[in-house]
Design an enzyme around this catalytic site. Structure first.
Site, mmCIF file in Angstrom:
data_model
loop_
_atom_site.group_PDB
_atom_site.id
_atom_site.type_symbol
_atom_site.label_atom_id
_atom_site.label_comp_id
_atom_site.label_asym_id
_atom_site.label_seq_id
_atom_site.Cartn_x
_atom_site.Cartn_y
_atom_site.Cartn_z
ATOM 1 N N GLY A 176 35.492 27.388 -29.154
ATOM 2 C CA GLY A 176 36.899 27.247 -29.548
ATOM 3 C C GLY A 176 37.315 28.127 -30.703
ATOM 4 O O GLY A 176 38.275 27.804 -31.416
ATOM 5 N N SER A 177 36.652 29.271 -30.880
ATOM 6 C CA SER A 177 37.046 30.118 -32.011
ATOM 7 C C SER A 177 38.447 30.714 -31.782
ATOM 8 O O SER A 177 39.209 30.881 -32.734
ATOM 9 C CB SER A 177 36.010 31.219 -32.261
ATOM 10 N N MET A 258 36.038 27.633 -18.540
ATOM 11 C CA MET A 258 35.110 28.151 -17.524
ATOM 12 C C MET A 258 35.331 27.511 -16.144
ATOM 13 O O MET A 258 34.376 27.219 -15.429
ATOM 14 C CB MET A 258 33.663 27.934 -17.993
ATOM 15 N N HIS A 277 40.089 37.666 -22.000
ATOM 16 C CA HIS A 277 38.809 38.036 -21.387
ATOM 17 C C HIS A 277 38.175 39.142 -22.223
ATOM 18 O O HIS A 277 38.846 40.117 -22.586
ATOM 19 C CB HIS A 277 39.044 38.528 -19.950
ATOM 20 N N ASP A 313 40.295 36.889 -13.350
ATOM 21 C CA ASP A 313 40.639 37.900 -14.359
ATOM 22 C C ASP A 313 41.433 39.072 -13.764
ATOM 23 O O ASP A 313 41.222 40.235 -14.140
ATOM 24 C CB ASP A 313 39.348 38.423 -15.044
ATOM 25 N N GLU A 342 39.707 39.558 -30.644
ATOM 26 C CA GLU A 342 40.419 38.518 -29.881
ATOM 27 C C GLU A 342 41.251 37.632 -30.807
ATOM 28 O O GLU A 342 42.395 37.288 -30.488
ATOM 29 C CB GLU A 342 39.407 37.616 -29.149
#
Ligand code: GRF
Length: 362
Positions: A176-177, A258, A277, A313, A342
Site C-alpha cells: 500500500g505504498s 492483484m 503499472h 494492463d 509512482e
C-alpha cells in the site's frame, strides 16, 4: 419489547415450528427508513407468519457504509422498525455478516432485497443457508426508493457539484505504498478537492488496510470468493460494485490490486477506474515487469498510469515516467526507484482527473 437476542428468537422459532408456523428473517442496515423498505418488509412478512429483521450494529455499519453512517443508532433503528406492523422482531448483530445470527435462529425462510440473486448472495451466507435447509426468497426492490436516492434527495441543492469533493476508492492487495502516497498528499493539502472514501483489499492481512487505518480512512476486506489467483467470483465482483456504489465513489484507483477486474465491476465504473503499472506500457504488461525489464538488459523502465479496460494492463495510457536502469541495479534497487516515481505520479494524475471531472458539467 420485541428487540430480542438470537437465542430468544431461536426459542420462538422452535415454538413456531411446533405450531406449524414459519419464521421469516431478513437483514440489513436500515439506517434511513423509507417507503422502499416498508414495501419490501411488507412483502417479506407475507412469506410466513412472523418477520424478524436482523440489523447491523453501529460499528459494522460504519465499516460497510463509511464515515457518517449509520444515520441512526441501532436502538433507534430497532424502535422505528418495530413500529411497523409488518415487523414482529428485531435483533442487532455485530460484524458485517448475519451468518452467526442465521445459524442460531435457523429461520424457515431467508429473504433479501432484489438487486441480489441467489447466485450473488455472499458465498458464505448462501452455503450456510443451504446447509441449514433455509428457504431463500429474493424480493424485488421498489425502483427509485433506495437509501442512496433518499440521501441524494436530501443533499440536493446543498452546495454546487463543483464544491463536492471527488470520492476515491483505492483497491490493493499489498503493502500500500501508493495508497499511502495518495492519502498523504491529501493530508498535506497537495492533492485537493478529493477524499478517499474507502480502501478495499482482497487480502485481510494486506498492509494497505493498515495504511488506511493510520489515515482514518474506512477499510473493507472483500474476499475474492475463490483460492484461484487473479480471479474474483461473480459474487465478489457484485459485492465490490455494491459497496462502492453505496459509498458514492467517483473514481476507482487500483494500486497493486492483484485481481482481474471484469463484469459488473468494470461496467459500473467504465472510464472511472485507473491502474498503475511498474513498466513503460505497452512493454512488460502482467506479472514481474521490473524483473523482466532488468533481465532483458533494458536501459530504462518506468511506470504507467492507465485507464482500466477488459485486458491486462492494456487501457488508455494517461501518463508515464521513465526510470533509467543503472548498470549495477538489482531488482530491489530498481523497484525502489520505480516506486518513488509512482508515488509522485499517482497523486499528480489523480489531481488532473479530479480537476477535469469538476470542470465538466454533470
Ligand atoms: C506497484 O509497483 C504498482 O505499480 C503495482 O503494484 C505495486 C503496488 O505497490 N501495480 P504498493 O502496494 O502500492 O506498495
Amino acid at each position: 419489547m420485541n428487540l430480542l437476542s438470537s437465542c430468544e428468537l431461536a426459542d420462538i422459532r422452535r415454538e413456531m415450528e411446533a405450531n406449524q408456523q414459519k419464521l421469516v428473517l431478513t437483514n440489513g442496515v436500515f439506517d434511513l427508513l423509507h417507503v422502499g423498505h416498508v414495501r419490501y418488509l411488507q412483502e417479506a412478512r407475507k412469506l410466513g407468519d412472523a418477520l424478524v429483521v436482523a440489523i447491523n450494529d453501529d460499528e459494522s455499519v460504519t465499516e460497510l457504509k463509511g464515515p457518517g453512517r449509520p444515520i441512526n443508532s441501532a436502538e433507534d433503528r430497532a424502535e422505528l422498525l418495530l413500529a411497523l406492523s409488518c415487523v414482529d422482531y428485531v435483533v442487532i448483530f455485530a460484524g458485517k455478516r448475519a451468518s452467526d445470527t442465521i445459524e442460531t435462529i435457523v429461520p424457515h425462510i431467508y429473504t433479501k432485497g432484489g438487486d441480489y440473486t441467489k447466485e450473488s448472495l455472499i458465498d458464505e451466507e448462501r452455503k450456510l443457508l443451504e446447509k441449514l435447509g433455509v428457504e431463500i426468497e429474493i424480493l424485488s426492490l421498489v425502483a427509485g426508493k433506495s437509501t442512496t436516492a433518499t440521501l441524494q434527495a436530501m443533499t440536493a441543492g446543498e452546495g454546487s457539484e463543483a464544491e463536492r469533493k471527488q470520492r476515491l476508492a483505492i483497491l490493493g492487495s499489498g503493502a500500500g505504498s501508493n495508497a499511502d502516497a495518495i492519502m498523504q498528499a491529501i493530508a498535506d493539502g497537495e492533492l485537493t478537492n478529493v477524499e478517499v472514501g474507502v480502501v478495499i483489499s482482497d487480502r485481510e492481512d494486506a498492509g494497505i488496510l493498515e495504511r488506511a487505518k493510520a489515515h482514518d480512512v474506512p477499510t473493507l476486506w472483500i474476499p475474492p470468493g475463490t483460492d484461484k489467483g487473479g480471479v474474483l467470483t461473480d459474487a465478489a465482483l457484485k459485492e465490490l460494485t455494491d459497496r462502492m456504489k453505496a459509498l458514492d465513489i467517483d473514481l476507482v484507483v487500483l494500486a497493486g490490486y492483484m485481481r482481474i477486474v471484469r463484469g459488473v465491476l468494470l461496467d459500473s465504473f467504465a472510464g472511472r477506474m485507473i491502474n498503475i503499472h511498474p513498466s513503460l506500457l505497452p512493454a512488460y504488461p502482467g506479472l514481474h515487469p521490473i524483473k523482466r525489464a532488468l533481465a532483458s538488459g533494458e536501459k530504462e523502465t518506468g511506470c504507467t498510469i492507465h485507464r482500466v479496460d477488459a485486458g491486462i494492463d492494456t487501457g488508455e495510457i494517461l501518463a508515464q515516467v521513465s526510470v533509467p536502469i543503472q548498470p549495477d541495479d538489482t531488482e530491489e534497487s530498481l523497484t525502489l526507484r520505480v516506486h518513488q516515481a509512482e508515488h509522485k505520479l499517482y497523486p499528480r494524475v489523480i489531481q488532473e482527473l479530479v480537476d477535469s471531472a469538476s470542470a465538466s458539467p454533470s
